[in-house]
Design an enzyme around this catalytic site. Sequence first.
Site, PDB file in Angstrom:
ATOM      1  N   ASP A 176     -10.107  -5.106  -1.195  1.00  0.00           N
ATOM      2  CA  ASP A 176      -9.837  -4.811  -0.330  1.00  0.00           C
ATOM      3  C   ASP A 176     -10.313  -3.624   0.764  1.00  0.00           C
ATOM      4  OD1 ASP A 176      -6.964  -3.707   1.744  1.00  0.00           O
ATOM      5  OD2 ASP A 176      -6.513  -2.834  -0.692  1.00  0.00           O
ATOM      6  N   ASP A 232       0.544  -1.189   0.082  1.00  0.00           N
ATOM      7  CA  ASP A 232      -0.110  -0.340   0.120  1.00  0.00           C
ATOM      8  C   ASP A 232       1.002   0.682   0.073  1.00  0.00           C
ATOM      9  OD1 ASP A 232      -3.168  -0.576   0.354  1.00  0.00           O
ATOM     10  OD2 ASP A 232      -1.830  -1.942   1.973  1.00  0.00           O
TER      11      ASP A 232
HETATM   12  C1  DX5 Z   1      -6.260   0.346   2.952  1.00  0.00           C
HETATM   13  C2  DX5 Z   1      -5.523  -0.736   2.420  1.00  0.00           C
HETATM   14  C3  DX5 Z   1      -5.681  -2.233   2.925  1.00  0.00           C
HETATM   15  C4  DX5 Z   1      -5.623  -2.608   4.343  1.00  0.00           C
HETATM   16  C5  DX5 Z   1      -5.871  -4.020   4.143  1.00  0.00           C
HETATM   17  O1  DX5 Z   1      -6.060   1.659   2.321  1.00  0.00           O
HETATM   18  O2  DX5 Z   1      -5.698  -0.360   1.218  1.00  0.00           O
HETATM   19  O3  DX5 Z   1      -4.764  -2.762   2.089  1.00  0.00           O
HETATM   20  O4  DX5 Z   1      -4.131  -1.848   4.989  1.00  0.00           O
HETATM   21  O5  DX5 Z   1      -5.429  -4.081   5.928  1.00  0.00           O
HETATM   22  P1  DX5 Z   1      -7.248  -4.826   6.418  1.00  0.00           P
HETATM   23  O6  DX5 Z   1      -7.477  -6.274   6.040  1.00  0.00           O
HETATM   24  O7  DX5 Z   1      -6.246  -4.578   7.685  1.00  0.00           O
HETATM   25  O8  DX5 Z   1      -8.041  -4.155   6.515  1.00  0.00           O
HETATM   26 ZN    ZN Z   2      -4.623  -1.578  -0.122  1.00  0.00          ZN
END
Ligand code: DX5
Ligand code: ZN
Length: 210
Positions: free
Chosen positions: A171, A31
Site C-alpha cells: 500500500d 483508510d
Molecule cells: C496511506 C494510505 C494509502 C493511500 C494510497 O496512508 O494507507 O491507502 O491512500 O494512496 P496512494 O496510492 O495515492 O499512495
Molecule cells: Zn491504506
Amino acid sequence: MKIAVSVLNSKNRIEDVLRLNDSRIDYLHIDLMDGSFVSNKQFSIYEIDKLSDVSRKKIDLHMMVENPIEYIEKINLRNIEYITFHYEVKQDINKIIEEIKALGYKVGMAIKPDTLIEEVIPYLDKIDLLLIMSVEPGYGGQEFIVNTYNKLKELTKLRVKGNYTFEIEVDGGINDTNYKNLEELKVDIVVMGTYLTNSDNIEEKLKQLK
Ligand code: DX5
Ligand code: ZN
C-alpha cells in the site's frame, strides 16, 4: 494480482465508489485515521457506512488508529472482508487478532516502512494478510519507497519456508511501473489510490495495467 482501490484522495468519493462497482477491481480500500496514530483524520464511521452502502465491492479496511478495538466495535458492515490494524499500536496484538476473528472478518496486520519483518514473525501464523506499507501511513499521493522490494523478497522467502498461508498486500505510491515489479514479486493485493482516482477515466487506467 488483486487490486484494492483507495478513495482517500478522490475528489468525489461516492461517485468514484459507484464507478468502481462496474470495474474489474477486487476491493474498496478504506483508510481509517484517528489523528493520533497518524496526524491525518479521515473517514468518520458515518462516511464509512455510507460508502459501504453504495459499494458492491467488498471492503478492505485499513485502520491507522491507536485503539483498533474501540473502532472495530463501532463498525458493523456486512461487506467487510479484511480488517487490518497496525502492528505498531501500543496495544495487546493477540487481543486485537482475536477480536477481529470473533466478529468473522479476515485479520490483516500492517507494518510501517521502518518496521522489520523479523518483528512480526510470532504473528504470521495467526493472520490472513500482512500489509506492507510502501509509504509512511497518513497521506495519499506519496512516492513509493524502493526498499519495499527488499522487504518483499525477504517476506516471500519466509512465507514459503514457513509454509504460511497469509496473503501479502502492498500500500502506497503504486503506479503502472511498480505494479509490474510487485506482480513479479508475488504480491497478492496492491492498493492503488491517487494513480487511479486522479484520472478522469479510471477504467482506461486499469486497462493499461495489464
Ligand atoms: C496511506 C494510505 C494509502 C493511500 C494510497 O496512508 O494507507 O491507502 O491512500 O494512496 P496512494 O496510492 O495515492 O499512495
Ligand atoms: Zn491504506
